[in-house]
Design a protein around this motif. Sequence first.
Motif, PDB file in Angstrom:
ATOM      1  N   VAL A   1      47.474  81.564  28.763  1.00  0.00           N
ATOM      2  CA  VAL A   1      47.299  80.120  28.617  1.00  0.00           C
ATOM      3  C   VAL A   1      48.071  79.660  27.384  1.00  0.00           C
ATOM      4  O   VAL A   1      47.964  80.284  26.319  1.00  0.00           O
ATOM      5  N   GLY A   2      48.833  78.585  27.528  1.00  0.00           N
ATOM      6  CA  GLY A   2      49.537  78.094  26.346  1.00  0.00           C
ATOM      7  C   GLY A   2      50.710  77.199  26.666  1.00  0.00           C
ATOM      8  O   GLY A   2      50.796  76.622  27.755  1.00  0.00           O
TER       9      GLY A   2
ATOM     10  N   MET B   1      42.952  71.512  32.266  1.00  0.00           N
ATOM     11  CA  MET B   1      43.390  72.881  32.020  1.00  0.00           C
ATOM     12  C   MET B   1      42.226  73.761  31.593  1.00  0.00           C
ATOM     13  O   MET B   1      42.100  74.921  32.015  1.00  0.00           O
ATOM     14  N   GLN B   2      41.353  73.217  30.746  1.00  0.00           N
ATOM     15  CA  GLN B   2      40.199  73.997  30.304  1.00  0.00           C
ATOM     16  C   GLN B   2      39.293  74.353  31.483  1.00  0.00           C
ATOM     17  O   GLN B   2      38.790  75.478  31.571  1.00  0.00           O
TER      18      GLN B   2
ATOM     19  N   ASP C   1      37.567  78.585  35.594  1.00  0.00           N
ATOM     20  CA  ASP C   1      37.542  79.048  36.978  1.00  0.00           C
ATOM     21  C   ASP C   1      38.306  80.364  37.146  1.00  0.00           C
ATOM     22  O   ASP C   1      37.918  81.223  37.945  1.00  0.00           O
ATOM     23  N   LEU C   2      39.400  80.526  36.386  1.00  0.00           N
ATOM     24  CA  LEU C   2      40.269  81.687  36.551  1.00  0.00           C
ATOM     25  C   LEU C   2      39.827  82.913  35.752  1.00  0.00           C
ATOM     26  O   LEU C   2      40.029  84.056  36.185  1.00  0.00           O
TER      27      LEU C   2
ATOM     28  N   THR D   1      49.568  72.072  23.891  1.00  0.00           N
ATOM     29  CA  THR D   1      48.719  72.602  24.961  1.00  0.00           C
ATOM     30  C   THR D   1      47.451  73.238  24.411  1.00  0.00           C
ATOM     31  O   THR D   1      46.394  73.199  25.063  1.00  0.00           O
ATOM     32  N   LEU D   2      47.526  73.811  23.215  1.00  0.00           N
ATOM     33  CA  LEU D   2      46.369  74.485  22.623  1.00  0.00           C
ATOM     34  C   LEU D   2      45.775  73.700  21.451  1.00  0.00           C
ATOM     35  O   LEU D   2      45.184  74.288  20.550  1.00  0.00           O
ATOM     36  N   ARG D   3      45.911  72.395  21.475  1.00  0.00           N
ATOM     37  CA  ARG D   3      45.363  71.643  20.346  1.00  0.00           C
ATOM     38  C   ARG D   3      43.831  71.591  20.376  1.00  0.00           C
ATOM     39  O   ARG D   3      43.200  71.225  19.386  1.00  0.00           O
ATOM     40  N   GLN D   4      43.206  71.994  21.495  1.00  0.00           N
ATOM     41  CA  GLN D   4      41.755  72.152  21.564  1.00  0.00           C
ATOM     42  C   GLN D   4      41.413  73.630  21.762  1.00  0.00           C
ATOM     43  O   GLN D   4      40.504  73.990  22.521  1.00  0.00           O
ATOM     44  N   VAL D   5      42.139  74.487  21.057  1.00  0.00           N
ATOM     45  CA  VAL D   5      42.015  75.926  21.254  1.00  0.00           C
ATOM     46  C   VAL D   5      40.609  76.440  20.932  1.00  0.00           C
ATOM     47  O   VAL D   5      40.150  77.434  21.516  1.00  0.00           O
TER      48      VAL D   5
END
Length: 308
Positions: free
Chosen positions: A16-17, A133-134, A139-140, A156-160
């Motif tokens: 993810v990223g 995405m989260q 789900d994955l 993309t990962l600003r809510q990591v």
Amino acid sequence: MIYPLQQVEKARVLVVGDVMLDRYWFGDVDRISPEAPVPVVRMGRVEDRLGGAANVARNITALGGHATLLGIVGQDDTATELQQLAQKNDVQCELQTDPSMSTTLKLRVLGRQQQLLRVDFEHQPSDSSLQAMQQAMLDLLPKHDVLVLSDYAKGTLRQVENLIQSARHLGKPILVDPKGENYLRYKGATIITPNRAEMQDAVGVWADEQDLAQRAQRLRAALELEALLITRSEQGMTLFSQEGRSHVGAQAQEVFDVSGAGDTVLATLALMKAAGQSWDQAMQWANRAGGIVVGKLGTSVVTVKELQ
């Protein structure tokens, strides 16, 4: 070391990223422009390669593992090309489309195999895309052994923090390639893999190896990490864990291009962990892979045959 191919082939890694496309314009240079003191590149060929998180996933499949790629792209031709390349490289794509942004593209212009210019096209994804995405990650993740978070500071990962907490709740190992100075964002991950410059951004410049060990262990404890791996170019790699310090020397014979080398290291480390290797064993394989890939031009991969 014997490559654990049987275990690797069963390993499933969720990446993810920040996904991106690396585009290379190759040409020849034989004169300087009369308009400005810059080289004139006579265009030859164009080549597209997977970059960022997509390159991590591509390295995992090249080494015999299974990779699922989750990220955010725009509604454009770059996204189409990226997905087609991923499919050609046996990467399963679960990309979220955000019409408000363009897919990240890095355009490199090369003359006589030397990079002359890089142009970046990038936009931040929307909050609604991040939420989608989260949910997709939740789900994955149960179908995968390991989670990789590839942070290139493209948004993309600003809510990591939310992603890490969700993965911890599911009991999955979390490997993070960090960016920036605020490493508290990665608190709760299993391992982070900063390079030498990124580690200095996080903890300051160390005086010697003992000072580095103290700073690294303080950071590891503060972030509640199981381990911390520093990639140190010609100095090799150093792993810090509760057991102490472990180091392996660099194996590169000739350094041609370091772009994408961190992706290869992260991919190998994640794949080996998913295959049941210890962090120390995984580091040794990652070091070997990194030593191979820096001898190639541009973002590249290491194959099973090369690593064996």
